[in-house]
Design a protein around this motif. Structure first.
Motif, mmCIF file in Angstrom:
data_model
loop_
_atom_site.group_PDB
_atom_site.id
_atom_site.type_symbol
_atom_site.label_atom_id
_atom_site.label_comp_id
_atom_site.label_asym_id
_atom_site.label_seq_id
_atom_site.Cartn_x
_atom_site.Cartn_y
_atom_site.Cartn_z
ATOM 1 N N ASP A 109 14.498 37.952 64.867
ATOM 2 C CA ASP A 109 13.359 38.072 63.957
ATOM 3 C C ASP A 109 13.873 38.787 62.710
ATOM 4 O O ASP A 109 14.162 39.986 62.751
ATOM 5 N N ILE A 110 14.006 38.038 61.614
ATOM 6 C CA ILE A 110 14.771 38.532 60.474
ATOM 7 C C ILE A 110 13.932 38.474 59.203
ATOM 8 O O ILE A 110 13.413 37.411 58.833
ATOM 9 N N LEU A 111 13.790 39.606 58.539
ATOM 10 C CA LEU A 111 13.101 39.656 57.253
ATOM 11 C C LEU A 111 14.025 39.132 56.159
ATOM 12 O O LEU A 111 15.188 39.525 56.077
ATOM 13 N N LEU A 112 13.487 38.264 55.309
ATOM 14 C CA LEU A 112 14.291 37.624 54.264
ATOM 15 C C LEU A 112 13.869 38.060 52.866
ATOM 16 O O LEU A 112 14.211 37.405 51.884
ATOM 17 N N TYR A 113 13.140 39.160 52.754
ATOM 18 C CA TYR A 113 12.529 39.523 51.481
ATOM 19 C C TYR A 113 13.536 39.806 50.373
ATOM 20 O O TYR A 113 13.217 39.677 49.193
ATOM 21 N N LYS A 114 14.742 40.193 50.734
ATOM 22 C CA LYS A 114 15.742 40.465 49.701
ATOM 23 C C LYS A 114 16.281 39.178 49.076
ATOM 24 O O LYS A 114 16.963 39.223 48.063
ATOM 25 N N LEU A 115 15.970 38.034 49.690
ATOM 26 C CA LEU A 115 16.422 36.751 49.162
ATOM 27 C C LEU A 115 15.357 36.198 48.220
ATOM 28 O O LEU A 115 14.276 35.811 48.653
ATOM 29 N N ALA A 116 15.665 36.168 46.934
ATOM 30 C CA ALA A 116 14.708 35.701 45.929
ATOM 31 C C ALA A 116 15.302 34.522 45.178
ATOM 32 O O ALA A 116 16.402 34.610 44.632
ATOM 33 N N GLY A 117 14.576 33.423 45.161
ATOM 34 C CA GLY A 117 15.025 32.214 44.484
ATOM 35 C C GLY A 117 14.269 31.018 45.028
ATOM 36 O O GLY A 117 13.767 31.045 46.153
ATOM 37 N N GLN A 118 14.203 29.967 44.252
ATOM 38 C CA GLN A 118 13.425 28.794 44.667
ATOM 39 C C GLN A 118 14.025 28.107 45.885
ATOM 40 O O GLN A 118 13.304 27.591 46.734
ATOM 41 N N TYR A 119 15.355 28.117 45.993
ATOM 42 C CA TYR A 119 16.033 27.372 47.054
ATOM 43 C C TYR A 119 16.734 28.339 48.013
ATOM 44 O O TYR A 119 17.454 29.246 47.583
ATOM 45 N N LEU A 120 16.533 28.117 49.297
ATOM 46 C CA LEU A 120 17.078 29.009 50.322
ATOM 47 C C LEU A 120 18.074 28.263 51.205
ATOM 48 O O LEU A 120 17.830 27.124 51.619
ATOM 49 N N ILE A 123 24.932 35.659 64.514
ATOM 50 C CA ILE A 123 24.956 36.103 63.114
ATOM 51 C C ILE A 123 24.195 35.099 62.253
ATOM 52 O O ILE A 123 24.503 33.903 62.253
ATOM 53 N N VAL A 124 23.213 35.588 61.527
ATOM 54 C CA VAL A 124 22.466 34.766 60.569
ATOM 55 C C VAL A 124 22.825 35.232 59.167
ATOM 56 O O VAL A 124 22.765 36.428 58.868
ATOM 57 N N ARG A 125 23.213 34.289 58.321
ATOM 58 C CA ARG A 125 23.536 34.598 56.924
ATOM 59 C C ARG A 125 22.664 33.741 56.016
ATOM 60 O O ARG A 125 22.246 32.647 56.400
ATOM 61 N N GLY A 126 22.422 34.238 54.819
ATOM 62 C CA GLY A 126 21.594 33.470 53.905
ATOM 63 C C GLY A 126 21.734 33.911 52.464
ATOM 64 O O GLY A 126 22.177 35.026 52.177
ATOM 65 N N PHE A 127 21.349 33.013 51.568
ATOM 66 C CA PHE A 127 21.283 33.334 50.146
ATOM 67 C C PHE A 127 20.290 32.386 49.489
ATOM 68 O O PHE A 127 19.937 31.332 50.047
ATOM 69 N N ALA A 128 19.809 32.767 48.326
ATOM 70 C CA ALA A 128 18.851 31.955 47.579
ATOM 71 C C ALA A 128 19.375 31.734 46.169
ATOM 72 O O ALA A 128 20.060 32.598 45.605
ATOM 73 N N VAL A 129 19.060 30.571 45.599
ATOM 74 C CA VAL A 129 19.514 30.239 44.247
ATOM 75 C C VAL A 129 18.372 29.609 43.466
ATOM 76 O O VAL A 129 17.370 29.167 44.034
ATOM 77 N N GLU A 130 18.554 29.574 42.158
ATOM 78 C CA GLU A 130 17.632 28.871 41.268
ATOM 79 C C GLU A 130 18.320 27.601 40.762
ATOM 80 O O GLU A 130 19.546 27.496 40.787
ATOM 81 N N PHE A 137 16.001 24.775 51.858
ATOM 82 C CA PHE A 137 14.548 24.939 51.865
ATOM 83 C C PHE A 137 14.091 25.112 50.418
ATOM 84 O O PHE A 137 14.650 25.929 49.681
ATOM 85 N N ASN A 138 13.067 24.378 50.031
ATOM 86 C CA ASN A 138 12.566 24.420 48.659
ATOM 87 C C ASN A 138 11.167 25.025 48.652
ATOM 88 O O ASN A 138 10.239 24.480 49.251
ATOM 89 N N SER A 139 11.012 26.150 47.975
ATOM 90 C CA SER A 139 9.703 26.814 47.903
ATOM 91 C C SER A 139 8.843 26.265 46.771
ATOM 92 O O SER A 139 7.646 26.547 46.715
ATOM 93 N N TYR A 140 9.476 25.527 45.841
ATOM 94 C CA TYR A 140 8.804 24.980 44.659
ATOM 95 C C TYR A 140 8.301 26.078 43.724
ATOM 96 O O TYR A 140 7.406 25.852 42.925
ATOM 97 N N ARG A 141 8.896 27.274 43.833
ATOM 98 C CA ARG A 141 8.534 28.385 42.948
ATOM 99 C C ARG A 141 9.791 29.143 42.541
ATOM 100 O O ARG A 141 10.570 29.552 43.402
ATOM 101 N N LYS A 142 9.972 29.346 41.266
ATOM 102 C CA LYS A 142 11.101 30.143 40.800
ATOM 103 C C LYS A 142 10.895 31.608 41.180
ATOM 104 O O LYS A 142 9.785 32.118 41.142
ATOM 105 N N GLY A 143 11.989 32.265 41.547
ATOM 106 C CA GLY A 143 11.928 33.675 41.900
ATOM 107 C C GLY A 143 11.183 33.958 43.186
ATOM 108 O O GLY A 143 10.765 35.094 43.424
#
Length: 261
Positions: free
Chosen positions: A116-127, A70-77, A45-51
């Motif tokens: 229903d999962i909050l993702l706020y701890k994941l910061a980065g343009q790409y998820l 189990i849902v897992r995730g991470f975000a990158v720049e 997923f691309n947010s088109y915004r850094k951070g």
């Protein structure tokens, strides 16, 4: 208020995803196949915004008793890194065990048995997100949506209460989920009143509103819809030869010959 950017995970996104132990219906529903290993990796997923601070993932889960979701995730720049990771994760030649370990190693988020999962701890343009079902039996995952910024409710409170991922935020996310689901239902309400778009189970109700009682299953769906399109005009002309002739033609597909004595 933050710009709202929602991602619906439907059929086409799922077809591009990496799946193991799932089958995908044309409606975008993930059905569990036989066996114990069920693993999904969604394309980047691309947010088109850094951070970018991601919002909230929501889906409906109908799973066998005793199973674990189990849902897992991470975000990158960085576009280059994101494309490289995406290529690896969606490559069907790799085993799902390797991809699972990749998420465990890099994952900044792991949520167990929550839809229903909050993702706020994941910061980065790409998820990147993965979903794993542990267990065996019939079940499905459907109506998956990634909401951003996730909780418009929070924008209505004073700034001191808007801490992402805080207790108040998590508490209000319950009501936010109900609000979003209600909003989605209301957005599609007009389709229930449209003869061309209404689900087949609504057709007898539309007929009754016009004073016509036709039980469910008596007519084929296409015939029922054709009849309802003309029902108002036919009702105005009821009792006439023209109306009777048209009703027979709609019901049987053959124009009758009426002989008057």
């Amino acid at each position: 208020m933050a710009e709202e950017r929602n991602y619906t995970v439907g059929f086409y996104r799922l077809k591009k995803a990496y799946t193991h132990g799932f089958s995908i219906s044309p409606e975008g529903v993930l059905y569990l196949e036989r066996g114990e290993g069920h693993f999904l990796v969604l394309g980047v997923f691309n947010s088109y915004r850094k951070g970018y601070a991601w919002g909230r993932l929501h889906f409906q889960a109908e799973l066998p008793k005793g199973s674990i979701c189990i849902v897992r995730g991470f975000a990158v720049e960085g576009e280059e890194a994101a494309q490289e990771i995406n290529g690896y994760l969606l490559d069907n030649s790799g085993s799902y065990g390797e991809k699972k370990q990749y998420f465990i190693h890099l994952g900044e988020l792991e949520s167990v048995n929550h839809s229903d999962i909050l993702l706020y701890k994941l910061a980065g343009q790409y998820l990147f997100l993965s979903l794993e079902i542990l267990g065996e039996g019939e079940g499905c995952i459907k109506d998956m949506v990634l909401y951003n910024p996730g909780d418009n409710f929070m924008q209505t409170f004073p700034e001191i209460y808007q801490e992402p991922g805080g207790f108040f935020h998590r508490y209000m996310s319950v009501f936010s989920t109900l609000y979003f689901e209600m909003g989605q239902a209301m957005e599609g309400m007009e389709t229930y009143l449209d003869v061309n778009l209404a689900p087949d189970f609504m057709l007898p109700n539309l007929a009754r509103w016009l004073g016509i009682d036709i039980p469910q299953g008596l007519l084929e769906e296409n015939t029922f819809r054709k009849f309802l399109r003309e029902a108002y005009d036919l009702n105005r002309r009821k009792g006439t030869k023209e109306a009777m002739s048209r009703i027979v033609e709609l019901m049987l597909g053959v124009k009758p010959v009426i002989v008057e004595g």
